[in-house]
Enzyme design. Structure first.
Site, mmCIF file in Angstrom:
data_model
loop_
_atom_site.group_PDB
_atom_site.id
_atom_site.type_symbol
_atom_site.label_atom_id
_atom_site.label_comp_id
_atom_site.label_asym_id
_atom_site.label_seq_id
_atom_site.Cartn_x
_atom_site.Cartn_y
_atom_site.Cartn_z
ATOM 1 N N ASP A 1 1.021 -0.841 0.042
ATOM 2 C CA ASP A 1 0.262 0.054 0.118
ATOM 3 C C ASP A 1 0.626 0.887 -0.103
ATOM 4 O O ASP A 1 0.287 1.813 0.223
ATOM 5 C CB ASP A 1 -0.870 -0.307 1.112
ATOM 6 C CG ASP A 1 -2.001 -0.902 1.336
ATOM 7 O OD1 ASP A 1 -2.468 -1.129 -0.142
ATOM 8 O OD2 ASP A 1 -2.608 -1.662 1.734
ATOM 9 N N ARG B 1 -2.733 2.108 -9.267
ATOM 10 C CA ARG B 1 -1.833 2.437 -8.983
ATOM 11 C C ARG B 1 -0.298 2.748 -9.320
ATOM 12 O O ARG B 1 0.418 3.366 -9.026
ATOM 13 C CB ARG B 1 -1.607 2.380 -7.901
ATOM 14 C CG ARG B 1 -2.075 3.023 -6.997
ATOM 15 C CD ARG B 1 -1.997 2.417 -5.116
ATOM 16 N NE ARG B 1 -3.069 2.905 -4.030
ATOM 17 C CZ ARG B 1 -3.391 2.541 -3.336
ATOM 18 N NH1 ARG B 1 -2.405 1.482 -2.509
ATOM 19 N NH2 ARG B 1 -4.450 2.672 -2.359
HETATM 20 C C1 S3P Z 1 -5.540 -5.547 2.864
HETATM 21 C C2 S3P Z 1 -4.571 -6.197 2.245
HETATM 22 C C3 S3P Z 1 -4.139 -5.543 1.169
HETATM 23 C C4 S3P Z 1 -3.644 -4.311 0.885
HETATM 24 C C5 S3P Z 1 -5.318 -3.917 1.468
HETATM 25 C C6 S3P Z 1 -5.596 -4.099 2.713
HETATM 26 C C7 S3P Z 1 -6.367 -6.497 4.258
HETATM 27 O O1 S3P Z 1 -4.774 -5.764 -0.533
HETATM 28 O O2 S3P Z 1 -4.016 -3.645 -0.123
HETATM 29 O O3 S3P Z 1 -5.339 -2.050 2.010
HETATM 30 O O4 S3P Z 1 -6.820 -5.220 5.044
HETATM 31 O O5 S3P Z 1 -5.807 -7.915 4.073
HETATM 32 P P1 S3P Z 1 -5.065 -7.299 -0.976
HETATM 33 O O6 S3P Z 1 -5.201 -8.397 0.099
HETATM 34 O O7 S3P Z 1 -5.428 -6.811 -2.284
HETATM 35 O O8 S3P Z 1 -3.263 -7.078 -1.069
#
Ligand code: S3P
Length: 426
Positions: free
Chosen positions: A306, A337
């Site tokens: 992120d 992004r």
């Molecule tokens: C998150 C996992 C990530 C991250 C998101 C929050 C989570 O996404 O980018 O902001 O809380 O499990 P992905 O599981 O799609 O990688």
């Protein structure tokens, strides 16, 4: 000295698990912001009672096995975490529900979560791989199937959905991932007494508990993904010295610190304790005038997934080339992004280039002023605001109010550190 709001990922899990548990849970320093609001709003519709006082949340729930079917669709707004985690939890509960969201959320990939849930026997359908998602009622006497799920892309949300659904499975559930995605769900479930073992990197096995989950009592650590904006702000701004207290330091989340240190950033980390099974501590950052370009690839990408928008701002101040690769997943976040970030950086006079699986920044010249768009993406909004701190002219971020999604006090926090940042009244 600065503080950041409660961790978004841990808050989502704590709110949801409090509703899945049976009894009265209490969560302190929960993130109350745009992203967590739809999760909070969903709980009463499932039969839980929710009381929020400041940042302290109390949830009284009959447990997921006694959830009731929500009337009408659940609106997850912009929050993919809400949609994917709720899909897993609703699958365990076996109640019929419809999960929908904003036009932006409707564009994000959902087959990745629907397919494994279907393989577990969950009656769930997507809409051409996207939201809305439709869950049908399941006979509660028929448990879900466990088994082994190998994810093509590391994703904590998909892993979490499988584990949450797995709480109602007849046999163990194993998840294998190609990289170390955040493990907050595993830590929280373990703290509730669930038998979860790590079988190797990116490989976890859960034995579904026979009893109800007990209530949660925890304090959410500060969000390192919010701290990231203050860290980069301090790294690039002459004279800075910033200490951020009570930040979550889970190693699956600290990739940005490693990447910035590889560039030569002056960052010190001190572990001060543990909250909710998560390491927490203090981060001290100083202006770092001699940054050098670096390469970010492989597992490090997953550990800072992120943080790329704000990392790219640091790269603009690093001499030489910074390369990000193995990061195609960035195209499936709140915005594309890679494309949107590179476009914005170019508008601000940064020599940046898009690659299919990442981007490249030829840094050292810093940032010029200009007008850029947040594209409905909270992290892009905040990163571009940070890009304005040392720009040669003012930076205007259209749609910059998206910061409210995850860091409601972002402008005030930067102002308190000496930044000149204003929000236009509309
Ligand atoms: C998150 C996992 C990530 C991250 C998101 C929050 C989570 O996404 O980018 O902001 O809380 O499990 P992905 O599981 O799609 O990688």
């Amino acid at each position: 000295m600065a503080r950041v709001p409660g961790d978004k990922s841990i808050s989502h899990r704590a709110i949801l698990l409090a509703a899945m548990a049976r009894g009265r849970s209490r969560i302190e320093r929960v993130l109350v912001a745009g992203v967590t609001q739809p999760m909070l709003d969903a709980l009463p519709r499932l039969g839980a009672t929710v009381h929020l006082e400041g940042e302290t949340l109390t949830v009284e729930s009959p447990g997921f096995r006694a959830w009731r079917a929500p009337e009408g669709p659940i609106d997850c707004r912009h929050s993919a975490t809400t949609m994917r985690l709720l899909a897993g939890a609703l699958a365990a509960a076996g109640v019929p529900a419809v999960l929908d969201g904003s036009p932006g959320l409707r564009r994000r990939p959902m087959r990745r979560v629907v397919a494994p849930l279907q393989a577990m026997g969950v009656p769930i359908q997507d809409t051409d791989g996207h939201a809305p998602l439709y869950l049908q009622a399941r006979d509660p006497r028929r448990p879900l199937r466990g088994g082994r799920f190998s994810l093509p892309v590391a994703s904590a949300q998909v892993k979490s959905a499988i584990l949450l659904a797995g709480l109602a499975a007849a046999d163990p559930v194993e998840v294998l991932e190609p990289g170390p995605s955040r493990d907050h769900t595993e830590r929280m479930l373990r703290s509730l007494g669930v038998n979860l073992e790590g079988l190797g990197p990116g490989h976890v096995r859960m034995t579904p508990p026979k009893q109800d989950l007990p209530p949660l009592h925890l304090r959410v650590p500060g969000d390192i993904s919010s701290a990231a904006f203050l860290i980069v702000a301090a790294v690039i701004t002459p004279g800075s010295e910033v200490t951020i207290e009570h930040v979550g330091l889970n190693p699956t989340r600290t990739g940005l610190l490693d990447a910035l240190r590889a560039m030569g950033a002056r960052i010190e980390v001190e572990l001060t304790g543990e909250e909710a099974g998560e390491p927490v501590g203090r981060i001290r950052v100083q202006h770092s005038p001699n940054l050098q370009g670096t390469t970010v690839e492989g597992d490090l990408v997953v550990r800072m997934i992120d943080e790329f928008p704000v990392f790219a701002v640091a790269a603009a101040y690093a001499q030489g080339v910074t390369v990000v690769r193995d990061a195609t997943e960035l195209r499936h976040k709140e915005s594309d992004r890679i494309a949107r970030l590179v476009e914005a950086l170019q508008r601000l006079g940064v020599d940046a280039e898009e690659r299919p699986d990442g981007f490249l920044v030829r840094g050292g010249a810093g940032v010029e002023g200009g007008r850029v768009h947040a594209h409905g993406d909270h992290r892009l909004a905040m990163a571009l605001a940070v890009a304005g701190l040392n720009a040669t002219g003012p930076v205007e971020v259209l749609g910059g109010e998206m910061y409210r999604e995850s860091f409601p006090a972002f402008p005030q926090t930067l102002q308190a550190l000496g930044a000149r940042i204003t929000e236009a009244l509309r």
